[in-house]
Scaffold this active site. Structure first.
Site, mmCIF file in Angstrom:
data_model
loop_
_atom_site.group_PDB
_atom_site.id
_atom_site.type_symbol
_atom_site.label_atom_id
_atom_site.label_comp_id
_atom_site.label_asym_id
_atom_site.label_seq_id
_atom_site.Cartn_x
_atom_site.Cartn_y
_atom_site.Cartn_z
ATOM 1 N N PRO A 15 4.730 -6.421 -11.168
ATOM 2 C CA PRO A 15 5.731 -7.117 -10.554
ATOM 3 C C PRO A 15 6.533 -6.702 -9.107
ATOM 4 O O PRO A 15 6.294 -5.357 -9.209
ATOM 5 C CB PRO A 15 7.235 -6.576 -11.194
ATOM 6 C CG PRO A 15 6.605 -5.938 -12.271
ATOM 7 C CD PRO A 15 5.105 -5.587 -12.958
ATOM 8 N N ASN A 16 6.199 -7.615 -7.802
ATOM 9 C CA ASN A 16 7.027 -7.318 -6.724
ATOM 10 C C ASN A 16 5.142 -7.018 -5.729
ATOM 11 O O ASN A 16 5.689 -6.694 -4.678
ATOM 12 C CB ASN A 16 7.959 -5.826 -6.603
ATOM 13 C CG ASN A 16 8.866 -6.738 -7.368
ATOM 14 O OD1 ASN A 16 9.534 -8.109 -7.014
ATOM 15 N ND2 ASN A 16 9.681 -6.088 -8.607
ATOM 16 N N ARG A 23 7.598 -5.126 3.205
ATOM 17 C CA ARG A 23 8.268 -4.555 3.473
ATOM 18 C C ARG A 23 8.024 -2.887 2.852
ATOM 19 O O ARG A 23 6.890 -2.426 1.924
ATOM 20 C CB ARG A 23 9.828 -5.171 3.114
ATOM 21 C CG ARG A 23 9.342 -5.603 1.858
ATOM 22 C CD ARG A 23 11.138 -6.289 1.811
ATOM 23 N NE ARG A 23 10.923 -6.452 -0.092
ATOM 24 C CZ ARG A 23 11.275 -6.057 -1.028
ATOM 25 N NH1 ARG A 23 12.215 -4.731 -0.916
ATOM 26 N NH2 ARG A 23 10.902 -6.240 -2.528
ATOM 27 N N TYR A 28 4.494 2.673 0.633
ATOM 28 C CA TYR A 28 3.743 0.976 0.239
ATOM 29 C C TYR A 28 2.302 0.902 1.577
ATOM 30 O O TYR A 28 1.025 0.063 1.156
ATOM 31 C CB TYR A 28 3.908 0.215 -0.518
ATOM 32 C CG TYR A 28 4.504 0.400 -1.478
ATOM 33 C CD1 TYR A 28 4.736 1.194 -2.383
ATOM 34 C CD2 TYR A 28 6.309 -0.268 -1.681
ATOM 35 C CE1 TYR A 28 5.573 0.951 -3.769
ATOM 36 C CE2 TYR A 28 6.728 0.561 -2.762
ATOM 37 C CZ TYR A 28 6.523 0.876 -3.696
ATOM 38 O OH TYR A 28 7.355 1.051 -4.573
ATOM 39 N N ASN A 79 -2.050 -1.470 -11.653
ATOM 40 C CA ASN A 79 -0.997 -1.150 -11.318
ATOM 41 C C ASN A 79 0.472 -1.552 -11.753
ATOM 42 O O ASN A 79 0.747 -3.517 -11.521
ATOM 43 C CB ASN A 79 -0.846 -1.111 -9.464
ATOM 44 C CG ASN A 79 0.126 -0.664 -9.255
ATOM 45 O OD1 ASN A 79 0.942 -0.437 -9.690
ATOM 46 N ND2 ASN A 79 0.220 -0.568 -7.495
ATOM 47 N N ALA A 82 6.719 -1.328 -12.045
ATOM 48 C CA ALA A 82 7.963 -0.805 -12.285
ATOM 49 C C ALA A 82 7.657 -1.330 -13.637
ATOM 50 O O ALA A 82 8.547 -0.271 -15.141
ATOM 51 C CB ALA A 82 9.079 -1.907 -12.224
ATOM 52 N N HIS A 85 7.189 1.740 -16.820
ATOM 53 C CA HIS A 85 8.264 3.018 -16.276
ATOM 54 C C HIS A 85 9.014 2.223 -17.376
ATOM 55 O O HIS A 85 9.505 2.844 -18.622
ATOM 56 C CB HIS A 85 8.343 3.223 -15.514
ATOM 57 C CG HIS A 85 8.241 3.707 -14.437
ATOM 58 N ND1 HIS A 85 7.612 4.372 -13.723
ATOM 59 C CD2 HIS A 85 8.519 2.765 -12.920
ATOM 60 C CE1 HIS A 85 6.921 3.966 -13.158
ATOM 61 N NE2 HIS A 85 7.560 3.704 -12.326
ATOM 62 N N ASP A 92 0.747 -1.155 -25.577
ATOM 63 C CA ASP A 92 -0.155 -1.710 -26.703
ATOM 64 C C ASP A 92 -0.960 -2.470 -26.440
ATOM 65 O O ASP A 92 -1.689 -2.401 -27.537
ATOM 66 C CB ASP A 92 1.550 -2.325 -27.865
ATOM 67 C CG ASP A 92 1.946 -1.488 -28.747
ATOM 68 O OD1 ASP A 92 2.076 -0.282 -28.084
ATOM 69 O OD2 ASP A 92 3.438 -2.070 -29.018
ATOM 70 N N GLU A 103 -5.243 3.123 -14.426
ATOM 71 C CA GLU A 103 -4.037 3.060 -13.976
ATOM 72 C C GLU A 103 -3.745 3.887 -12.630
ATOM 73 O O GLU A 103 -3.765 5.202 -11.539
ATOM 74 C CB GLU A 103 -3.132 4.098 -14.648
ATOM 75 C CG GLU A 103 -1.406 3.742 -13.850
ATOM 76 C CD GLU A 103 -0.231 4.925 -14.744
ATOM 77 O OE1 GLU A 103 -0.662 5.584 -15.954
ATOM 78 O OE2 GLU A 103 0.629 4.831 -14.225
ATOM 79 N N HIS A 105 -1.760 3.838 -8.742
ATOM 80 C CA HIS A 105 -0.705 3.292 -8.097
ATOM 81 C C HIS A 105 -0.519 4.400 -6.620
ATOM 82 O O HIS A 105 -0.971 5.071 -6.523
ATOM 83 C CB HIS A 105 0.929 4.533 -8.584
ATOM 84 C CG HIS A 105 1.132 3.739 -9.820
ATOM 85 N ND1 HIS A 105 1.893 3.118 -10.406
ATOM 86 C CD2 HIS A 105 1.231 5.278 -11.340
ATOM 87 C CE1 HIS A 105 1.794 2.974 -11.329
ATOM 88 N NE2 HIS A 105 1.459 4.551 -12.984
ATOM 89 N N SER A 107 2.081 4.610 -4.329
ATOM 90 C CA SER A 107 2.883 5.558 -3.335
ATOM 91 C C SER A 107 2.443 6.968 -4.723
ATOM 92 O O SER A 107 1.871 7.149 -5.923
ATOM 93 C CB SER A 107 4.523 5.490 -3.746
ATOM 94 O OG SER A 107 4.143 4.852 -5.477
ATOM 95 N N ARG A 112 8.868 10.926 -6.339
ATOM 96 C CA ARG A 112 10.078 10.077 -5.810
ATOM 97 C C ARG A 112 11.490 9.917 -6.892
ATOM 98 O O ARG A 112 10.926 11.033 -7.439
ATOM 99 C CB ARG A 112 9.340 8.427 -5.812
ATOM 100 C CG ARG A 112 8.067 7.888 -4.752
ATOM 101 C CD ARG A 112 7.934 6.929 -5.162
ATOM 102 N NE ARG A 112 8.237 5.656 -4.407
ATOM 103 C CZ ARG A 112 8.873 4.798 -4.757
ATOM 104 N NH1 ARG A 112 7.325 4.176 -5.184
ATOM 105 N NH2 ARG A 112 9.484 3.462 -4.795
#
Ligand code: CA2
Length: 150
Positions: A15-16, A23, A28, A79, A82, A85, A92, A103, A105, A107, A112
């Site tokens: 997501p996002n 932005r 990022y 990636n 969110a 988390h 699963d 995996e 990320h 950042s 953070r």
């Protein structure tokens, strides 16, 4: 690459991440998701691999893509955004398909907020790359190719 391993890698974004480059460049960077896709394709092509690239804001779509990847790809660079988390369901799905998963990320999540320090995905990932910016995706593709060639 071993004989039966498909020369294809799935790169999944949660997501996002479609907003990448629009932005929060201090976190990022300035590259867009299209730039990330091109970087991944170039890294894969060097070793004769193709990239399947997908972004979704929907957990179920990501889970379906992981299921569909079984037997079709050498592994997955993900990636999860969110969902990293929050999502036991994504973890699963990854354990269910028994594919190597890297995996990524952009950042350094450990520098953070505390809620970003825990990942449901890390225990089911083969490797974890954080804080390398969008080059983390390139490293992820290269790592999967390395694992597939053992
Ligand atoms: O550092 C990463 O790659 C993250 O997976 C990115 C997620 C965040 O929730 C994770 O904790 C760490 C957020 C993705 C949102 O991406 C944006 C990019 C540009 C502008 C706005 C959001």
């Amino acid at each position: 690459m071993s004989e039966n391993t498909p020369a294809r890698i799935l790169v999944l974004n949660g997501p996002n991440l479609n907003l990448l480059g629009t932005r929060e460049p201090e976190i990022y960077g300035h590259e867009t998701l299209k730039d990330v896709e091109e970087l991944c394709r170039a890294a894969a092509a060097q070793a004769g691999y193709e990239i399947e690239f997908l972004q979704s804001n929907h957990e179920g779509v990501l889970i379906d893509a992981i299921h569909a990847a079984r037997g079709q790809v050498a592994g997955i660079v993900v990636n999860p955004g969110a969902f990293t988390h929050t999502s036991i369901a994504l973890a699963d799905a990854i354990s269910g398909v028994q594919l190597p998963v890297i995996e990524v990320h952009i950042s350094n999540v450990h520098r953070r907020e505390a809620f970003r320090h825990h990942s449901y995905i890390s225990p089911v990932a083969a490797s974890i790359i954080v804080g390398a910016g969008v080059n983390g995706y390139v490293l992820g593709v290269q790592q999967l190719i390395h694992l597939a060639s053992r």
